[in-house]
Design a protein around this motif. Sequence first.
Motif, PDB file in Angstrom:
ATOM      1  N   GLU A 150     -15.040  -1.394   0.354  1.00  0.00           N
ATOM      2  CA  GLU A 150     -13.809  -0.647   0.625  1.00  0.00           C
ATOM      3  C   GLU A 150     -13.515  -0.758   2.110  1.00  0.00           C
ATOM      4  N   ASN A 151     -12.339  -1.313   2.407  1.00  0.00           N
ATOM      5  CA  ASN A 151     -11.941  -1.547   3.802  1.00  0.00           C
ATOM      6  C   ASN A 151     -13.031  -2.275   4.581  1.00  0.00           C
ATOM      7  N   GLY A 184      -8.175  -4.993   5.577  1.00  0.00           N
ATOM      8  CA  GLY A 184      -8.155  -4.006   4.500  1.00  0.00           C
ATOM      9  C   GLY A 184      -8.733  -4.538   3.195  1.00  0.00           C
ATOM     10  N   ALA A 215     -12.658  -5.369   7.393  1.00  0.00           N
ATOM     11  CA  ALA A 215     -11.944  -4.105   7.587  1.00  0.00           C
ATOM     12  C   ALA A 215     -10.583  -4.363   8.224  1.00  0.00           C
ATOM     13  N   ASN A 259     -10.738  -4.894  -0.027  1.00  0.00           N
ATOM     14  CA  ASN A 259     -11.353  -4.038  -1.035  1.00  0.00           C
ATOM     15  C   ASN A 259     -11.688  -4.908  -2.239  1.00  0.00           C
TER      16      ASN A 259
END
Length: 131
Positions: free
Chosen positions: A53-54, A31, A28, A33
Motif C-alpha cells: 500500500e503506497n 502510489g 510510494a 498498491n
Amino acid sequence: MADLFSDEWMKSFMEHWNAEPELSDALAQIGFNSVIGYGFDGETAPKGVLVVENGKATAAGAFDGQEMNWDIRASDEQWRKWMSKPPGMMGLGMAFTSRKMKFVVGDYSAMIKDPRMAKPFIKSFSVMGRA
C-alpha cells in the motif's frame, strides 16, 4: 533459513522491502498498491503473498486465496539464482521471453516499460536475497 515464500520468509521479505528506499520509497512516489503473489512454476497457486500500500509492504504471509494483482512464478532454482545475482533489465526480458519467469496475473509488458515500476521490480530481487 525459512523455506522460500513460506509465511516466515514472506514476513522477513516484508521487513527488508520496507527498509529499502529504492523499493518502498520509489513505489510510494507513484502510489503503488498491489497484492503480489510469489510461487513456483507448475503449481496451481502462489506460495507467498505481499500486500503493498503506497509502496510499503503492509502484510505478508502464506497464500490464503487472496485476489492477486500480480502472480509471479519461476522454478525454485531460478528464484535462488536471481536472489544471489539479481537480474538487470536485459536479464528480466530474457527470463520473460524464455518463460523462465511467468506472470500468471499481471502485465509484465506494461510494468517493464514504466521505469518508475521496472527499477523497483529489479531491486526486489536483491531484497529477496536478504530475506
